[in-house]
Design a protein around this motif. Structure first.
Motif, PDB file in Angstrom:
ATOM      1  N   ASN A 322       0.844  -1.201   0.000  1.00 15.20           N
ATOM      2  CA  ASN A 322       0.000   0.000   0.000  1.00 15.20           C
ATOM      3  C   ASN A 322       0.879   1.250   0.000  1.00 15.20           C
ATOM      4  O   ASN A 322       2.109   1.156  -0.058  1.00 15.20           O
ATOM      5  CB  ASN A 322      -0.968   0.002   1.184  1.00 15.20           C
ATOM      6  N   LYS A 323       0.261   2.402   0.050  1.00 14.01           N
ATOM      7  CA  LYS A 323       0.987   3.672  -0.090  1.00 14.01           C
ATOM      8  C   LYS A 323       2.012   3.908   1.016  1.00 14.01           C
ATOM      9  O   LYS A 323       2.935   4.717   0.856  1.00 14.01           O
ATOM     10  CB  LYS A 323      -0.003   4.833  -0.122  1.00 14.01           C
ATOM     11  N   ASN A 324       1.876   3.207   2.141  1.00 16.47           N
ATOM     12  CA  ASN A 324       2.815   3.399   3.255  1.00 16.47           C
ATOM     13  C   ASN A 324       3.949   2.377   3.260  1.00 16.47           C
ATOM     14  O   ASN A 324       4.846   2.447   4.094  1.00 16.47           O
ATOM     15  CB  ASN A 324       2.055   3.322   4.589  1.00 16.47           C
ATOM     16  N   SER A 325       3.903   1.427   2.344  1.00 18.57           N
ATOM     17  CA  SER A 325       4.925   0.378   2.312  1.00 18.57           C
ATOM     18  C   SER A 325       6.287   0.945   1.910  1.00 18.57           C
ATOM     19  O   SER A 325       6.376   1.883   1.119  1.00 18.57           O
ATOM     20  CB  SER A 325       4.528  -0.714   1.312  1.00 18.57           C
ATOM     21  N   LYS A 343       3.381   0.312  -8.822  1.00 20.42           N
ATOM     22  CA  LYS A 343       2.032   0.383  -9.395  1.00 20.42           C
ATOM     23  C   LYS A 343       0.977   0.253  -8.307  1.00 20.42           C
ATOM     24  O   LYS A 343       0.022   1.029  -8.244  1.00 20.42           O
ATOM     25  CB  LYS A 343       1.854  -0.724 -10.435  1.00 20.42           C
ATOM     26  N   LYS A 344       1.130  -0.746  -7.442  1.00 21.24           N
ATOM     27  CA  LYS A 344       0.156  -1.003  -6.376  1.00 21.24           C
ATOM     28  C   LYS A 344       0.109   0.162  -5.390  1.00 21.24           C
ATOM     29  O   LYS A 344      -0.973   0.571  -4.937  1.00 21.24           O
ATOM     30  CB  LYS A 344       0.556  -2.285  -5.651  1.00 21.24           C
ATOM     31  N   MET A 345       1.263   0.722  -5.066  1.00 21.65           N
ATOM     32  CA  MET A 345       1.331   1.828  -4.119  1.00 21.65           C
ATOM     33  C   MET A 345       0.656   3.078  -4.682  1.00 21.65           C
ATOM     34  O   MET A 345      -0.087   3.779  -3.981  1.00 21.65           O
ATOM     35  CB  MET A 345       2.794   2.120  -3.771  1.00 21.65           C
ATOM     36  N   ILE A 346       0.899   3.354  -5.960  1.00 16.11           N
ATOM     37  CA  ILE A 346       0.329   4.553  -6.580  1.00 16.11           C
ATOM     38  C   ILE A 346      -1.180   4.405  -6.747  1.00 16.11           C
ATOM     39  O   ILE A 346      -1.926   5.384  -6.599  1.00 16.11           O
ATOM     40  CB  ILE A 346       1.031   4.837  -7.916  1.00 16.11           C
ATOM     41  N   GLU A 347      -1.653   3.196  -7.011  1.00 17.09           N
ATOM     42  CA  GLU A 347      -3.100   2.967  -7.069  1.00 17.09           C
ATOM     43  C   GLU A 347      -3.746   3.298  -5.729  1.00 17.09           C
ATOM     44  O   GLU A 347      -4.855   3.832  -5.674  1.00 17.09           O
ATOM     45  CB  GLU A 347      -3.389   1.509  -7.435  1.00 17.09           C
ATOM     46  N   ASP A 348      -3.049   2.991  -4.648  1.00 17.43           N
ATOM     47  CA  ASP A 348      -3.586   3.234  -3.301  1.00 17.43           C
ATOM     48  C   ASP A 348      -3.614   4.719  -2.959  1.00 17.43           C
ATOM     49  O   ASP A 348      -4.415   5.161  -2.140  1.00 17.43           O
ATOM     50  CB  ASP A 348      -2.743   2.465  -2.276  1.00 17.43           C
TER      51      ASP A 348
END
Length: 604
Positions: A322-325, A343-348
């Motif tokens: 997530n965005k905090n990872s 990609k996953k972080m930016i989606e969050d």
């Protein structure tokens, strides 16, 4: 009384808002190609047929939008979609089936006489395909939403990716004819892609004439070096990158033969750069690297096994990024895991530009030992807009590097270590331990390693298994498809191991074991191993859900208490689901048994 004209007025009024972006034709077309395709598309079964609206986009001629209208919402869709003249969906799909021979088609079915009661269905059918996929919501959308949704759809990605692979094969043959070594090919592509990020270079390289080839080669490399220098790359790394890209200035084909380099840049811009801009966060350079080295055998000799993109994507899902990872890969390679995590972080983030900047600058960390692959990783992160300053060129076992990584407190570790090919080389599980040494307490570490690492019950690897669960918790082991690395020409059976860092494995703790052998991918002679039938997304959802919920299913998954002495694989503990066994399974097993006995007796 139902009046279809009212439905058509609603649709026309909607698309009239976008006249600057589209051309709208009603129940006819001035395009000879469209007319030819619809020559026998009558809903009655003979002669020409036309939908209510044929809409072409001015900035994208690959996509056609067809709209079929019905006044009565009860006439929206028939059970079998075969009443073409009576139902909106049926008619729209009929026209799409004809037009998709030469176009990608977005078929829109609209029913209802008021905006309040309007019923809308969307379907995408790509050129040359019989597959029809529902897409978008139940409302009429803006032309920009239609275009962007189409471009980033899974179906379009699959189509474009296959086209990219075809181009890559031709490009590989072309570079071979120019006598450019396999190990330099990916570096050349990455250098060109980085240079194309520079607006001045992108707009001026075409102006170089046949006698200016050497100047173009020098400008290409110098542009990239300047860009990297302005990106706060360490001076020693910059010196290394200058060396890696320096061959472009002196290569005979690239620096002396007229128009060779210019044509390469143009083709790469059109075919690779455009793909990257449309389909973000895919490790394109990694796939190019696989393609360029698969015939050279160099990657296998070095133990380099690049992770397929759908597996790097799976890792990000399993880790619940997530965005905090803060994500760390101590065997970065070309950066595939970091890009999937990005990609996953930016989606969050959902569009927060400041958080996106922080993610790219601070929350993606990698270490890569090989200088040439480090250059590819930096290029990859640069193409995806920053993140390259946190890629370290060095040995992940170096105490100073470990200290630097620890200070960043990574919360997730992702890795595919080099696979051991010689007795004296580092064991794969040592890289796993090294990764977790750098992680924060309670962080998740996900690795993909040879299955033999999970099966060891004696020797050095067994001692490493003991060390792992003495210091960390073994959450799961997932058995991967046997031919997962088919595209890399490396025959290794692998498994995914998932640990929680710095929390010793409890004596009675159950570990989740998944028999994740079927990812839906099939082998194709030209394309390698691909998701030809579009099964992956559904399979990925099941794999992720079952792991997160520790769900057991006969023949697929099981939870089991294990020690280091045990085999860490689902095959050892699963119940057999006998309901799924067939006569063919029985025959196959008997044949294998007979073959085994014959070979065994012969060797005796």
């Amino acid at each position: 009384m139902a009046n279809e004209r009212k439905t058509e007025v609603i649709v026309r009024s909607h698309f009239d808002n976008y006249k600057g972006y589209v051309d709208i034709e009603e129940q006819r077309s001035e395009n000879p190609k469209i007319n030819k395709l619809l020559k026998t598309a009558s809903k009655k079964g003979s002669g020409h047929g036309y939908p209510e609206f044929i809409i072409t986009l001015k900035e994208n001629h690959d996509l056609l939008i067809v709209v079929e209208c019905k006044a009565d919402t009860s006439k929206h869709e028939s059970p079998n979609r075969d009443k073409y003249s009576e139902y909106a969906v049926d008619g729209a799909l009929l026209y799409a089936s004809y037009l998709s021979k030469d176009f990608d088609v977005l078929a829109i079915a609209v029913s209802g006489q008021t905006i309040q009661q309007l019923k809308v269905s969307h379907f995408l059918q790509l050129k040359g395909s019989k597959k029809v996929t529902p897409i978008f919501s139940g409302n009429l959308l803006s032309v920009n939403d239609y275009l962007s949704g189409y471009l980033i759809s899974d179906e379009k990605l699959s189509q474009d990716y296959n086209i990219l692979l075809e181009f890559t094969k031709k490009l590989n043959d072309r570079l071979h004819s120019y006598k450019i070594s396999e190990k330099y090919r990916s570096l050349l592509i990455s250098c060109i892609l980085m240079a194309l990020e520079n607006r001045r270079f992108k707009t001026t390289y075409q102006s170089y004439g046949p006698s200016d080839t050497k100047e173009l080669a020098e400008n290409l490399v110098d542009t990239v070096v300047r860009e990297l220098k302005n990106s706060d790359i360490r001076s020693d790394y910059l010196d290394n990158l200058k060396v890696q890209f320096g061959f472009i200035k002196t290569d005979t084909s690239l620096s002396t033969k007229k128009d060779v380099l210019k044509e390469l840049i143009s083709d790469i811009d059109k075919n690779i750069n455009s793909f990257i801009k449309t389909h973000k966060y895919i490790d394109v350079l990694g796939q190019l690297y696989i393609e360029f080295l698969r015939y050279a055998n160099s990657d296998k000799g070095l133990g380099i096994v690049l992770t397929p993109p759908h597996i790097t994507e799976l890792f990000a899902e399993l880790a619940q990024v997530n965005k905090n990872s803060i994500v760390y890969d101590n065997c970065t390679g070309t950066g595939g895991f970091l890009i999937s995590a990005m990609k996953k972080m930016i989606e969050d983030v959902k569009g927060d530009s400041e958080t996106i900047y922080r993610i790219k600058k601070e929350q993606l960390i990698g270490v890569e030992y090989a200088a040439d692959i480090f250059a590819l990783a930096v290029s990859n992160m640069y193409i995806h807009q920053d993140g390259k300053t946190n890629i370290i060129n060095g040995d992940c076992f170096d105490s100073d590097i470990i200290k630097v990584i620890r200070s960043k407190k990574p919360t997730i570790g992702l890795l595919n270590p080099p696979y051991k090919t010689r007795k004296y080389e580092t064991e794969e599980l040592e890289f796993v331990l090294n990764n977790m040494e750098c992680l924060a307490d309670g962080a998740k570490c996900i690795s993909i390693v040879p299955m033999q690492s999970a099966l060891a019950q004696s020797g050095k690897v067994y001692e490493l298994k003991k060390k792992l669960i003495e210091n960390h918790t073994l959450e799961a082991v997932l058995s991967m498809p046997n031919e997962l690395f088919f595209n890399s020409k490396v025959g290794v059976v692998s498994c995914i191991m998932i640990f929680t860092a710095h929390i010793p494995h409890l004596k009675n703790k159950e570990t989740y074991f998944g028999y994740y052998k079927d990812d839906g991918f099939v082998k194709r002679k030209i394309q390698g191993r691909i998701d030809a039938y579009g099964k992956w997304n559904e399979i990925k959802e099941k794999w992720t859900t079952y792991y997160i919920n520790r769900k057991s299913e006969p023949g697929f998954s099981v939870n089991k208490v294990v020690t280091a002495k045990d085999e860490w694989c689902a095959e050892a503990y699963m119940e057999t689901d006998y309901s799924k066994l067939t006569r063919d399974d029985f025959y196959k097993t008997v044949r294998m048994y007979v073959l085994f006995n014959e070979l065994f007796l012969k060797n005796e």
